[in-house]
Enzyme design. Sequence first.
Site, PDB file in Angstrom:
ATOM      1  N   THR A 101      18.696   9.406   4.217  1.00  0.00           N
ATOM      2  CA  THR A 101      19.014   8.375   5.208  1.00  0.00           C
ATOM      3  C   THR A 101      20.029   7.421   4.576  1.00  0.00           C
ATOM      4  O   THR A 101      21.222   7.659   4.637  1.00  0.00           O
ATOM      5  CB  THR A 101      17.747   7.650   5.685  1.00  0.00           C
ATOM      6  OG1 THR A 101      16.983   7.223   4.551  1.00  0.00           O
ATOM      7  CG2 THR A 101      16.889   8.566   6.542  1.00  0.00           C
TER       8      THR A 101
ATOM      9  N   ASN B 100      19.996  -3.954   5.553  1.00  0.00           N
ATOM     10  CA  ASN B 100      18.755  -4.076   6.316  1.00  0.00           C
ATOM     11  C   ASN B 100      18.812  -5.127   7.412  1.00  0.00           C
ATOM     12  O   ASN B 100      17.827  -5.338   8.115  1.00  0.00           O
ATOM     13  CB  ASN B 100      17.601  -4.369   5.350  1.00  0.00           C
ATOM     14  CG  ASN B 100      17.215  -3.122   4.583  1.00  0.00           C
ATOM     15  OD1 ASN B 100      16.540  -2.235   5.104  1.00  0.00           O
ATOM     16  ND2 ASN B 100      17.682  -3.024   3.343  1.00  0.00           N
TER      17      ASN B 100
ATOM     18  N   THR C   1      20.976  -1.308  14.614  1.00  0.00           N
ATOM     19  CA  THR C   1      22.065  -1.629  15.534  1.00  0.00           C
ATOM     20  C   THR C   1      23.412  -1.176  15.007  1.00  0.00           C
ATOM     21  O   THR C   1      24.401  -1.253  15.718  1.00  0.00           O
ATOM     22  CB  THR C   1      22.114  -3.147  15.795  1.00  0.00           C
ATOM     23  OG1 THR C   1      22.258  -3.833  14.546  1.00  0.00           O
ATOM     24  CG2 THR C   1      20.859  -3.605  16.488  1.00  0.00           C
TER      25      THR C   1
ATOM     26  N   GLU D  57      18.590   0.566  -2.294  1.00  0.00           N
ATOM     27  CA  GLU D  57      19.651   0.104  -1.396  1.00  0.00           C
ATOM     28  C   GLU D  57      20.397  -1.088  -1.987  1.00  0.00           C
ATOM     29  O   GLU D  57      19.800  -2.120  -2.304  1.00  0.00           O
ATOM     30  CB  GLU D  57      19.069  -0.260  -0.032  1.00  0.00           C
ATOM     31  CG  GLU D  57      18.724   0.957   0.802  1.00  0.00           C
ATOM     32  CD  GLU D  57      18.239   0.622   2.184  1.00  0.00           C
ATOM     33  OE1 GLU D  57      18.149   1.537   3.009  1.00  0.00           O
ATOM     34  OE2 GLU D  57      17.931  -0.558   2.446  1.00  0.00           O
TER      35      GLU D  57
ATOM     36  N   THR E 196       9.055   4.508   1.120  1.00  0.00           N
ATOM     37  CA  THR E 196       9.777   5.216   2.166  1.00  0.00           C
ATOM     38  C   THR E 196      10.413   6.376   1.490  1.00  0.00           C
ATOM     39  O   THR E 196      11.575   6.340   1.134  1.00  0.00           O
ATOM     40  CB  THR E 196      10.876   4.382   2.810  1.00  0.00           C
ATOM     41  OG1 THR E 196      10.277   3.333   3.506  1.00  0.00           O
ATOM     42  CG2 THR E 196      11.629   5.193   3.843  1.00  0.00           C
TER      43      THR E 196
ATOM     44  N   LYS F 254      13.827  12.087  -1.169  1.00  0.00           N
ATOM     45  CA  LYS F 254      14.699  11.062  -0.626  1.00  0.00           C
ATOM     46  C   LYS F 254      13.961   9.734  -0.690  1.00  0.00           C
ATOM     47  O   LYS F 254      12.731   9.670  -0.634  1.00  0.00           O
ATOM     48  CB  LYS F 254      15.129  11.376   0.810  1.00  0.00           C
ATOM     49  CG  LYS F 254      14.031  11.371   1.856  1.00  0.00           C
ATOM     50  CD  LYS F 254      13.604  10.027   2.419  1.00  0.00           C
ATOM     51  CE  LYS F 254      14.756   9.227   2.958  1.00  0.00           C
ATOM     52  NZ  LYS F 254      14.247   7.887   3.478  1.00  0.00           N
TER      53      LYS F 254
END
Length: 407
Positions: free
Chosen positions: A154, A402, A407, A280, A191, A180
């Site tokens: 992702t 994040n 969106t 991230e 996650t 992942k």
Amino acid sequence: METFDGDITAARGFLAGGDRCGLKASGRKDVGAVLSERPATAAGTFTTNKVKAAPVLVCQEVLGAAGGRARAIVFNSGNANAMTGAPGVADAHRMQAAFAEGPGAASGVRPGEVFVASTGVIGVPLDMEKLAPGIRALSLGPDQGGEAVEAMMTTDTVPKTAAARFAVEGATVTVAGMAKGAAMIAPHMATMLAFVGTDAAVEAGYLQSALRAAVEDSFNMIVVDGDMSTNDTTLLLANGAAWPDGAAPLDGSQPACAAFEAALRHVCLRLAQAMARDGEGATKFVEVRVAGAASVEDARLAARSIAGSNLLKAAVLGADPNWGRIACAAGYSGAALDPARLDVTSGDVRVVRAGLALPYDQEAAAAEMRGPEVRFGVDLNLGAGAATAWGCDLTPEYVRLNSDYTT
């Protein structure tokens, strides 16, 4: 033991593949699968979040109903199939059926032998009009593991794979995996999806206990942001494709079990560390070693607490050797602690002894924190418990990623 970089197809008897079915607006791969050409024993560990995604519930169902046996894993990215109620569970079952009708048909795979995993946005129903045909059309092979890894990703920026080999009675046995995970990562899974395969023959009960032990020291010791996902899943399949003829399956009693456990731990550890490195927005990898705890569990509590401290993560970003944040995080971790016994090192620089600051070269300590890997050591001086946790720095890029995820 020999270690190398290889995905799950490095173990004999495993096929994999990945492709696009349109779940991701980006057009990246978003559906994949792993198949054991032979019947396999299976084990799994899952999120401890009370909000469990539909695929987690179905995986637990497979483990319970199949008596510790399974044949395949089918997965998608771009949609977590979480908080989708009974229809979400039905869609996860439809994923199983689609695999059995498609790439699993030639091997006689039944839907109940198929694990399911999903990752992506929470609360959005799966688009089965895209996903089911995508699963049926998957092409699997012994050299397509890279496509499967890509289909898992992702916000990951790099693929994550690891493998190890060891010898048993003249045979070479492999443990290999792929994973992942880059955010919503906290202790007790993350996650993350991790799929591991071995061509060893392993009894189901022992396989489960070995996996739990490996996960405890790897996936359960990484912290990116302190959030715990709804979809965390680690699955392990053992098909015996490389097992010596006539040799009994590993059950925890044979000398070869130590080599198997070491290989499994290596694979899980490498995959977990890869997640922490790829957090991230991260620019630095953080390692926290805790020694001298009253127990191993206390050491784990303290190490995870320190690695997960947002204040420390921010200090790492700025290369600020603010050891008070380490002491603070250890103090609220729940581990037994006597402040007057606490020792702290930042890289190779000792900054605290017996709870008091030492005179040290702050510029030297800061310089050690400017590199891509930052390490802290903490000695509680209360016992023999030790543990290591891993994480990363906290950057503005993490906030940006994040702030507009859906969106």
